[in-house]
Design an enzyme around this catalytic site. Structure first.
Site, PDB file in Angstrom:
ATOM      1  N   HIS A 171     -11.522  -6.419   7.987  1.00 55.43           N
ATOM      2  CA  HIS A 171     -10.210  -7.248   8.238  1.00 55.43           C
ATOM      3  C   HIS A 171     -10.361  -8.079   9.398  1.00 55.43           C
ATOM      4  O   HIS A 171      -9.780  -9.177   9.587  1.00 55.43           O
ATOM      5  CB  HIS A 171      -9.196  -6.220   8.213  1.00 55.43           C
ATOM      6  CG  HIS A 171      -8.594  -5.798   7.010  1.00 55.43           C
ATOM      7  ND1 HIS A 171      -7.999  -6.410   6.233  1.00 55.43           N
ATOM      8  CD2 HIS A 171      -8.716  -4.399   6.576  1.00 55.43           C
ATOM      9  CE1 HIS A 171      -7.555  -5.648   5.101  1.00 55.43           C
ATOM     10  NE2 HIS A 171      -8.100  -4.378   5.233  1.00 55.43           N
ATOM     11  N   HIS A 174       0.345  -4.782   3.426  1.00 52.71           N
ATOM     12  CA  HIS A 174       0.309  -5.309   2.005  1.00 52.71           C
ATOM     13  C   HIS A 174       1.260  -6.625   1.688  1.00 52.71           C
ATOM     14  O   HIS A 174       0.790  -7.337   0.997  1.00 52.71           O
ATOM     15  CB  HIS A 174       0.293  -4.068   1.170  1.00 52.71           C
ATOM     16  CG  HIS A 174      -0.849  -3.147   0.830  1.00 52.71           C
ATOM     17  ND1 HIS A 174      -0.791  -2.332   0.155  1.00 52.71           N
ATOM     18  CD2 HIS A 174      -1.900  -3.395   1.530  1.00 52.71           C
ATOM     19  CE1 HIS A 174      -1.953  -1.644   0.389  1.00 52.71           C
ATOM     20  NE2 HIS A 174      -2.639  -2.260   1.279  1.00 52.71           N
TER      21      HIS A 174
END
Length: 410
Positions: free
Chosen positions: A386, A254
């Site tokens: 992703h 993150h």
């Protein structure tokens, strides 16, 4: 930070690399197409790329797949338009809660909670479908944005709350950064799809609170979990550190993902971007790499650390490497610095060696601390989002969102 280079001096991919990425993107769509659930939406793929029997479609997976197919459609994949339509129709019917509004987390479970995380992905999927010109895309997007504003957006805080019960009567006191991160992503896409500045302004407010506030004040060890007054809960899930959505400690991937999003917001704001944004992007990326890469005797990014930089969950998640690839390229494009290009090559070399399945081009979703396949946190391969974004981003022009870049032509 050096000035952003003019387009004519921006880095260009070698032709061989562009061809490799094109081929990899096509193979990922090949795999993703197997997730089509005849009952509606897109289902959970196992390690062999097959639909998992008896597991109903989930909203976040359906939205990620729909978004991926929208990008593929704009990249000229002839199969993708029908797949986008399948996703849009599922979000309008199978996964929609017709009684209370909003979206179920799982098809057929109307009594479950309403999550900001899943709803942010509905916005993303709808914005991407709108960007393809899908006839129902804008109606879906307007509905999704309305739900986000009515139920999740906290105007006073400039952040979104996390979870309601099914009927929107009880708000859970937990507040989370993960849902806010994907809200930034989805609002940037909504701004590009609609031309409405309000979504960029809200994305900027969220990013400012999280990056310039929470992350900076903790020396880039971003707390993920908060109470209802937005006070950090640093021990949240200390007894369940590998939680797939709310892990204990610092989530390394993150930090890297927020780095990229910071640069996307800076791109959207142009000359009006706050002066702190570019430096924060660099600092977040550096923290993720220094504290997460090769820190326990083997290559790879650990999933989490504690707040003293000690690895906690040592499994290596595919999505973290994908985000590192995308962030390194975005930083290289923004700065022109060779070190980021070298990182881009390094992360891809790791992915090809350890994650990309030569059989079909899908990515192994989780490895253990020795870079062997694992399923401690995740099972199967349900998420191409992703990997696909990391693959196509270098092929795209600079933009604030993937759908904005795709609409600009590849």
């Amino acid at each position: 930070m050096p000035e952003t280079p003019h387009p004519e001096s921006a880095p260009r991919l070698p032709e061989t690399e562009a061809r490799r990425l094109d081929d990899a993107a096509t193979r990922l769509v090949d795999v993703a197409a197997h997730s089509l659930d005849p009952a509606g939406g897109f289902g959970w793929l196992d390690d062999a790329g097959r639909l998992t029997p008896g597991r109903p479609a989930e909203t976040w997976v359906t939205c990620r797949m729909t978004h991926t197919f929208a990008l593929a459609h704009l990249h000229g994949d002839a199969r993708a338009a029908d797949l986008v339509d399948h996703g849009v129709q599922a979000l309008r019917t199978t996964l929609h809660d017709d009684r209370h509004g909003g979206w179920m987390s799982v098809a057929g479970r109307p009594d479950g909670g309403k999550e900001a995380y899943a709803h942010a992905f509905v916005v993303l999927a709808a914005a991407s479908a709108t960007g393809t010109g899908h006839p129902d895309g804008r109606a879906l997007l307007d509905d999704a944005l309305g739900v986000m504003v009515d139920h999740f957006w906290d105007e006073d805080e400039g952040l979104v709350v996390d979870q309601w019960d099914a009927s929107w009567t009880r708000l859970d006191p937990y507040r989370g950064v993960n849902a806010n991160m994907h809200t930034v992503e989805s609002f940037l896409a909504a701004a590009d799809a609609t031309g409405d500045r309000v979504w960029l302004d809200r994305a900027t407010r969220v990013l400012t609170r999280v990056v310039d506030g929470f992350a900076r004040s903790h020396d880039w060890r971003l707390p993920e979990h908060f109470d209802e007054q937005w006070r950090p809960m640093l021990d949240h899930n200390v007894d369940n550190p590998g939680h797939p959505f709310q892990p204990y400690g610092v989530t390394i991937g993150h930090l890297i993902e927020w780095s990229r999003l910071s640069l996307h917001v800076a791109t959207a704001l142009g000359d009006a971007a706050p002066a702190w944004l570019p430096g924060a992007a660099r600092d977040l990326y550096a923290a993720g790499v220094q504290r997460g890469w090769d820190v326990d005797g083997a290559p790879g990014f650990v999933y989490t650390t504690d707040f003293h930089d000690r690895p906690v969950v040592r499994e290596r998640m595919h999505w973290v490497v994908a985000e590192a690839i995308a962030a390194a390229w975005t930083l290289h494009r923004a700065t022109g610095e060779a070190a980021y290009a070298e990182d881009y090559d390094r992360w891809w070399a790791y992915a090809v060696r350890h994650l990309v399945d030569a059989r079909d081009g899908s990515w192994v979703h989780e490895l253990d601390a020795h870079n062997e396949p694992s399923s401690v946190v995740w099972s199967g391969r349900p998420d191409v989002y992703h990997a696909y974004e990391a693959t196509v981003l270098p092929l795209m022009p600079e933009a604030a969102s993937f759908i904005g870049a795709a609409r600009g032509g590849w």
